[in-house]
Design an enzyme around this catalytic site. Structure first.
Site, PDB file in Angstrom:
ATOM      1  N   CYS A   1      24.750  33.605  -6.392  1.00  0.00           N
ATOM      2  CA  CYS A   1      25.066  33.979  -7.775  1.00  0.00           C
ATOM      3  C   CYS A   1      23.998  34.964  -8.244  1.00  0.00           C
ATOM      4  O   CYS A   1      22.853  34.565  -8.504  1.00  0.00           O
ATOM      5  CB  CYS A   1      25.100  32.750  -8.676  1.00  0.00           C
ATOM      6  SG  CYS A   1      25.572  33.127 -10.384  1.00  0.00           S
ATOM      7  N   GLY A   2      24.366  36.226  -8.324  1.00  0.00           N
ATOM      8  CA  GLY A   2      23.396  37.258  -8.657  1.00  0.00           C
ATOM      9  C   GLY A   2      22.855  37.154 -10.070  1.00  0.00           C
ATOM     10  O   GLY A   2      21.631  37.121 -10.284  1.00  0.00           O
TER      11      GLY A   2
ATOM     12  N   CYS B   1      29.901  40.159 -12.932  1.00  0.00           N
ATOM     13  CA  CYS B   1      29.488  39.367 -11.775  1.00  0.00           C
ATOM     14  C   CYS B   1      28.444  40.187 -11.042  1.00  0.00           C
ATOM     15  O   CYS B   1      28.741  41.296 -10.572  1.00  0.00           O
ATOM     16  CB  CYS B   1      30.673  39.049 -10.870  1.00  0.00           C
ATOM     17  SG  CYS B   1      30.198  38.210  -9.327  1.00  0.00           S
ATOM     18  N   GLY B   2      27.227  39.666 -10.929  1.00  0.00           N
ATOM     19  CA  GLY B   2      26.124  40.434 -10.370  1.00  0.00           C
ATOM     20  C   GLY B   2      26.330  40.838  -8.928  1.00  0.00           C
ATOM     21  O   GLY B   2      26.179  42.015  -8.565  1.00  0.00           O
TER      22      GLY B   2
END
Length: 282
Positions: free
Chosen positions: A211-212, A76-77
């Protein structure tokens, strides 16, 4: 007072519960317990839960991430950016640079000085995958990139369409991205504002405020379509901006990005003690 120390972090609108793996191990937390602590009304409230621990050698941090439904995700960025800043605070590493060890691979990251409480992560080279999905009305193109996790990128005319998240749910389960499904990132340009994006996130199964890795996937698709140049900034649904850098790779048949990187917020919101029994029991 006995209990588990928790850290609430914000990454450009994504929020996460973090645990120090030296004192709270992965085996302590069932999927049901993770979903319970991430619940908005009855728990702490978060888009996911992450556990940080010392890595395989000095300068490395083990990063384990779970969606808010308790399912494990390889990457997850925005959580990785938060993990970078928290790892320095917890003295899991010495200095602002480290390598995060994740299920999606090992990624160099660093704490950035200056305003905004930002961090930067360097991701692996990435390449598009073919996807056979017909754009719907108001959609110009659909691309597919894996940036640690799979992402559909949908270039749309407008982001304020009432049924946008219904379309996101439909695409998340599209047969072309099975068996794992995909995050769905809608991106559009608005005059005077610039590029903006909204995300339907698998595992969370609703819209999240940022959302990276999705921002990186959007940048890759738009850059190869000639609509942007890198580095590039995009505004997330939270109103905060993420920066993507990298360079186009024209050496292969499918679109690719070399040396992709992401810069964004990793802000500690609060530190507390979880005292209610039952969160980390089956």
């Amino acid at each position: 007072m006995n209990g588990t120390v928790i850290y609430k972090m914000s990454g450009s609108g994504n929020d996460f519960v973090f645990l120090d793996g030296r004192y709270s191990s992965r085996s302590d937390w069932t999927p049901q317990a993770i979903a319970k602590i991430c619940a908005r009304r009855s728990g702490v409230g978060a888009d996911g839960l992450a556990i940080l621990d010392r890595g395989s050698q000095p300068g490395r941090v083990k990063f384990t991430f779970f969606n808010d439904d308790g399912s494990e995700a390889p990457m997850c960025g925005n959580a990785a950016l938060c993990a970078t800043r928290l790892a320095v605070r917890l003295e899991l590493v010495c200095g602002p640079e480290m390598v995060l060890e994740t299920e999606a691979g090992d990624f160099p990251t660093r704490w950035l000085d200056g305003p905004g409480e930002r961090a930067e992560i360097q991701l692996a080279d990435m390449q598009a995958s073919p996807v056979d999905i017909e754009p719907a009305a108001g959609e110009r193109s659909i691309g597919f990139f894996t940036v640690g996790v799979p992402h559909l990128v949908v270039l749309v005319d407008a982001l304020d369409t009432p049924d946008l998240m219904e379309r996101g749910r439909e695409l998340r389960y599209h047969v072309s991205v099975q068996p794992d499904g995909a995050n769905v990132n809608f991106v559009a340009r608005r005059e005077g504002v610039g590029w903006r994006m909204r995300t339907y996130e698998r595992g969370v199964e609703r819209e999240t405020l940022a959302c990276g890795t999705g921002a990186v996937a959007c940048a890759a698709v738009l850059a190869h379509e000639g609509k942007i140049t890198l580095p590039w900034e995009v505004e997330s649904a939270s109103g905060m901006r993420l920066e993507v850098h990298g360079r186009l790779d024209g050496s292969c048949d499918l679109a690719g990005i070399r040396d992709p990187g992401l810069v964004g917020e990793g802000r500690l919101v609060l530190q507390g003690v979880l005292v209610q029994p039952g969160f980390n029991t089956p």
